[in-house]
Write an enzyme that holds these catalytic residues in place. Structure first.
Site, PDB file in Angstrom:
ATOM      1  CE1 TYR A 146      14.746  -5.993  -5.221  1.00 26.59           C
ATOM      2  CE2 TYR A 146      13.264  -7.878  -5.188  1.00 26.59           C
ATOM      3  CZ  TYR A 146      13.620  -6.641  -5.694  1.00 26.59           C
ATOM      4  OH  TYR A 146      12.838  -6.064  -6.666  1.00 26.59           O
ATOM      5  CE  LYS A 167      12.366  -3.442  -4.441  1.00 28.15           C
ATOM      6  NZ  LYS A 167      12.233  -2.085  -4.983  1.00 28.15           N
ATOM      7  CB  SER A 208       6.990  -3.142  -3.099  1.00 26.78           C
ATOM      8  OG  SER A 208       7.378  -4.276  -2.371  1.00 26.78           O
TER       9      SER A 208
HETATM   10  N1  LIG Z   1      12.976  -5.708 -13.095  1.00 28.43           N
HETATM   11  C1  LIG Z   1      12.316  -6.495 -12.247  1.00 28.43           C
HETATM   12  O1  LIG Z   1      12.221  -7.722 -12.425  1.00 28.43           O
HETATM   13  C2  LIG Z   1      11.633  -5.890 -11.071  1.00 28.43           C
HETATM   14  C3  LIG Z   1      12.010  -4.679 -10.538  1.00 28.43           C
HETATM   15  N2  LIG Z   1      11.391  -4.181  -9.438  1.00 28.43           N
HETATM   16  C4  LIG Z   1      11.792  -2.908  -8.859  1.00 28.43           C
HETATM   17  O2  LIG Z   1      11.466  -1.881  -9.778  1.00 28.43           O
HETATM   18  C5  LIG Z   1      12.412  -0.832  -9.701  1.00 28.43           C
HETATM   19  C6  LIG Z   1      12.996  -0.570 -11.079  1.00 28.43           C
HETATM   20  O3  LIG Z   1      13.618  -1.747 -11.526  1.00 28.43           O
HETATM   21  P1  LIG Z   1      14.236  -1.871 -12.993  1.00 28.43           P
HETATM   22  O4  LIG Z   1      13.398  -1.104 -13.929  1.00 28.43           O
HETATM   23  O5  LIG Z   1      14.491  -3.299 -13.226  1.00 28.43           O
HETATM   24  O6  LIG Z   1      15.629  -1.127 -12.763  1.00 28.43           O
HETATM   25  P2  LIG Z   1      16.834  -0.738 -13.761  1.00 28.43           P
HETATM   26  O7  LIG Z   1      18.073  -1.325 -13.165  1.00 28.43           O
HETATM   27  O8  LIG Z   1      16.528  -1.049 -15.165  1.00 28.43           O
HETATM   28  O9  LIG Z   1      16.894   0.835 -13.555  1.00 28.43           O
HETATM   29  C7  LIG Z   1      17.221   1.357 -12.320  1.00 28.43           C
HETATM   30  C8  LIG Z   1      17.104   2.848 -12.369  1.00 28.43           C
HETATM   31  O10 LIG Z   1      17.380   3.386 -11.080  1.00 28.43           O
HETATM   32  C9  LIG Z   1      18.453   4.323 -11.182  1.00 28.43           C
HETATM   33  N3  LIG Z   1      19.223   4.276  -9.944  1.00 28.43           N
HETATM   34  C10 LIG Z   1      19.858   3.213  -9.416  1.00 28.43           C
HETATM   35  N4  LIG Z   1      20.472   3.556  -8.288  1.00 28.43           N
HETATM   36  C11 LIG Z   1      20.217   4.869  -8.078  1.00 28.43           C
HETATM   37  C12 LIG Z   1      20.601   5.800  -7.082  1.00 28.43           C
HETATM   38  N5  LIG Z   1      21.371   5.440  -6.056  1.00 28.43           N
HETATM   39  N6  LIG Z   1      20.170   7.064  -7.195  1.00 28.43           N
HETATM   40  C13 LIG Z   1      19.402   7.435  -8.229  1.00 28.43           C
HETATM   41  N7  LIG Z   1      19.016   6.611  -9.200  1.00 28.43           N
HETATM   42  C14 LIG Z   1      19.421   5.332  -9.126  1.00 28.43           C
HETATM   43  C15 LIG Z   1      19.225   3.883 -12.406  1.00 28.43           C
HETATM   44  O11 LIG Z   1      20.019   4.898 -12.997  1.00 28.43           O
HETATM   45  P3  LIG Z   1      21.547   5.171 -12.575  1.00 28.43           P
HETATM   46  O12 LIG Z   1      22.208   3.839 -12.464  1.00 28.43           O
HETATM   47  O13 LIG Z   1      22.102   6.039 -13.640  1.00 28.43           O
HETATM   48  O14 LIG Z   1      21.484   5.879 -11.268  1.00 28.43           O
HETATM   49  C16 LIG Z   1      18.086   3.490 -13.319  1.00 28.43           C
HETATM   50  O15 LIG Z   1      17.501   4.633 -13.875  1.00 28.43           O
HETATM   51  C17 LIG Z   1      13.428  -1.277  -8.653  1.00 28.43           C
HETATM   52  O16 LIG Z   1      13.090  -0.735  -7.419  1.00 28.43           O
HETATM   53  C18 LIG Z   1      13.281  -2.779  -8.626  1.00 28.43           C
HETATM   54  O17 LIG Z   1      13.648  -3.334  -7.374  1.00 28.43           O
HETATM   55  C19 LIG Z   1      10.371  -4.841  -8.839  1.00 28.43           C
HETATM   56  C20 LIG Z   1       9.951  -6.032  -9.322  1.00 28.43           C
HETATM   57  C21 LIG Z   1      10.550  -6.664 -10.473  1.00 28.43           C
HETATM   58  C1  LIG Z   2      -2.147 -16.772  -4.707  1.00 27.42           C
HETATM   59  C2  LIG Z   2      -1.441 -16.514  -5.954  1.00 27.42           C
HETATM   60  C3  LIG Z   2      -0.256 -17.364  -6.257  1.00 27.42           C
HETATM   61  C4  LIG Z   2       0.875 -16.555  -6.731  1.00 27.42           C
HETATM   62  C5  LIG Z   2       2.151 -17.304  -6.794  1.00 27.42           C
HETATM   63  C6  LIG Z   2       3.272 -16.550  -6.175  1.00 27.42           C
HETATM   64  C7  LIG Z   2       4.492 -16.648  -6.972  1.00 27.42           C
HETATM   65  C8  LIG Z   2       5.653 -16.045  -6.283  1.00 27.42           C
HETATM   66  C9  LIG Z   2       6.632 -15.538  -7.255  1.00 27.42           C
HETATM   67  C10 LIG Z   2       7.503 -14.477  -6.676  1.00 27.42           C
HETATM   68  C11 LIG Z   2       8.174 -13.744  -7.761  1.00 27.42           C
HETATM   69  C12 LIG Z   2       9.114 -12.721  -7.245  1.00 27.42           C
HETATM   70  C13 LIG Z   2       9.597 -11.864  -8.385  1.00 27.42           C
HETATM   71  C14 LIG Z   2      10.498 -10.801  -7.923  1.00 27.42           C
HETATM   72  C15 LIG Z   2      10.971  -9.966  -9.060  1.00 27.42           C
HETATM   73  C16 LIG Z   2      11.955  -8.956  -8.627  1.00 27.42           C
HETATM   74  O1  LIG Z   2      11.663  -8.117  -7.832  1.00 27.42           O
HETATM   75  C17 LIG Z   2      13.327  -9.014  -9.193  1.00 27.42           C
HETATM   76  N1  LIG Z   2      13.363  -9.538 -10.492  1.00 27.42           N
HETATM   77  C18 LIG Z   2      13.965  -7.652  -9.144  1.00 27.42           C
HETATM   78  O2  LIG Z   2      15.108  -7.575  -9.913  1.00 27.42           O
END
Ligand SMILES: NC(=O)C1=CN([C@@H]2O[C@H](COP(=O)(O)OP(=O)(O)OC[C@H]3O[C@@H](n4cnc5c(N)ncnc54)[C@H](OP(=O)(O)O)[C@@H]3O)[C@@H](O)[C@H]2O)C=CC1
Ligand SMILES: CCCCCCCCCCCCCCCC(=O)[C@@H](N)CO
Length: 326
Positions: free
Chosen positions: A192, A196, A178
């Site tokens: 988004y 999630k 998530s």
């Molecule tokens: N980076 C962040 O700040 C945060 C990310 N997340 C979540 O973590 C997860 C990973 O994020 P992150 O590491 O940044 O992602 P990246 O964009 O770096 O990587 C995404 C991966 O998913 C694959 N992918 C995307 N679409 C598909 C599809 N339709 N089918 C199969 N594979 C797919 C991509 O490969 P390909 O394109 O080749 O398919 C790639 O391997 C996500 O769910 C994101 O929402 C959560 C919190 C914070």
């Molecule tokens: C009681 C404790 C206090 C905590 C404070 C809360 C702060 C809220 C921040 C929310 C950050 C959201 C990041 C999402 C990242 C993400 O999923 C994307 N970057 C994906 O690409």
């Protein structure tokens, strides 16, 4: 000294109660999970958090299947993961597929990987996902659907492909990735966050169904993580409000987030957080979620009221940020 302790007779039932609770928590906790020799399949395994999870799993002696669409990226990731094996038996399979594809197609593809590894999937980590970020009016309904299709359905489908075998084996672990935006809705993440949050409801209901089969689920709530996906999100024009509010919980490396995920599975944490703010947020948002160890739930019950109060101040600050940028 002893007298005064004896005088506070009310302490005894309290200490007794706490000890029984602790003992009960200890006895009912699930045993530590070992990744050695397990087959860990990771969607989104060719990049970012998913790739780091793959490396952390292989470093613990697991076999790994990387699932993503782009074959070249998959092959490069495979090489990278193979650099970290700790024994000669470990294998790394790649599956080029779209996690939103038809169930039969995804199932067939995962089966091929299972044949190559020689073992059914023991652990599924759903990391494939992406984000859409912008003001509500600027996000067309089709993008809301895209979010649900990839971030939510893209975890439902692979999960449905592996549960039958896990039930047969009477063991298994499934992780959903998530986001902190799946615990608190913030400016810019209407589409988004919804996708999630959906994972949470899905996972809670599924956990109740799978618990009798000794299958445990985990939901990870990462903060901003420095991945190719994050860089892309920043590059395509993220609202200032979103950037500033998200900074509250910091920016972490994918390796750190992956380590938290893998340790979370090992230690039987239902919800997995990263960083201090993330930890506090998880305690506060625990609500009615299941736990794999009573201890975790008791801690949540103690910390949640404090987190709730802190969040009230965060909300005031976030409202100010939004007002100043309006
Ligand atoms: N980076 C962040 O700040 C945060 C990310 N997340 C979540 O973590 C997860 C990973 O994020 P992150 O590491 O940044 O992602 P990246 O964009 O770096 O990587 C995404 C991966 O998913 C694959 N992918 C995307 N679409 C598909 C599809 N339709 N089918 C199969 N594979 C797919 C991509 O490969 P390909 O394109 O080749 O398919 C790639 O391997 C996500 O769910 C994101 O929402 C959560 C919190 C914070
Ligand atoms: C009681 C404790 C206090 C905590 C404070 C809360 C702060 C809220 C921040 C929310 C950050 C959201 C990041 C999402 C990242 C993400 O999923 C994307 N970057 C994906 O690409």
């Amino acid at each position: 000294m002893l007298d005064s302790i004896l005088e506070s007779y009310w302490l005894f039932p309290l200490v007794l109660f706490a000890s029984v609770l602790l003992l009960y928590s200890y006895l009912t906790a699930i045993p530590k999970y070992s990744f050695a020799g397990k087959h860990v399949a990771i969607t989104g395994g060719s990049s970012g958090i998913g790739l780091s999870v793959a490396v952390a799993a292989i470093q613990r002696g697991a076999h790994v299947t990387l699932i993503a669409r782009n074959r070249d990226k998959l092959e490069m990731a495979r090489e990278q993961v193979l650099d970290h094996t700790i024994n000669d038996e470990q294998r790394v399979a790649v599956c080029s597929l779209n996690v939103k594809d038809d169930l039969q197609i995804v199932r067939g593809s995962i089966q091929e990987a299972e044949d190559y590894i020689g073992k059914c999937v023991d652990v599924l980590v759903n990391c494939a996902g992406t984000s859409v970020c912008g003001c509500f009016e600027d996000i067309p309904p089709s993008q809301f659907e895209d979010m649900m299709n990839l971030n939510f359905m893209g975890s439902v489908i692979p999960t449905q492909c592996v549960v039958a075998n896990m039930k047969r084996q009477k063991s298994g672990r499934i992780v959903f990735c998530s986001s902190q935006a799946g615990q608190i809705g913030i400016f810019g993440y209407t589409a988004y966050s919804a996708s999630k949050y959906a994972l949470r409801g899905f996972s809670e209901a599924l956990q109740m169904e799978l618990r009798p089969h000794n299958i445990y689920l985990h939901v990870a709530y990462p903060p901003d993580t420095d991945t190719p996906g994050y860089k892309e999100e920043m590059a395509v024009g993220k609202p200032k409000e979103t950037i500033t509010i998200s900074e509250t919980s910091g920016l972490f490396s994918p390796d750190r987030v992956a380590e938290d995920i893998i340790c979370g599975v090992e230690n039987g944490k239902y919800s997995i957080s990263t960083g201090v703010e993330g930890w506090l947020l998880s305690q506060t948002c625990a609500g009615t979620e299941p736990v794999h160890a009573m201890m975790h739930g008791l801690l949540q019950a103690l910390i949640a009221p404090l987190g709730r109060i802190i969040i009230l101040f965060n909300h005031r600050q976030f409202a100010k940020i939004c007002k100043d940028n309006a």
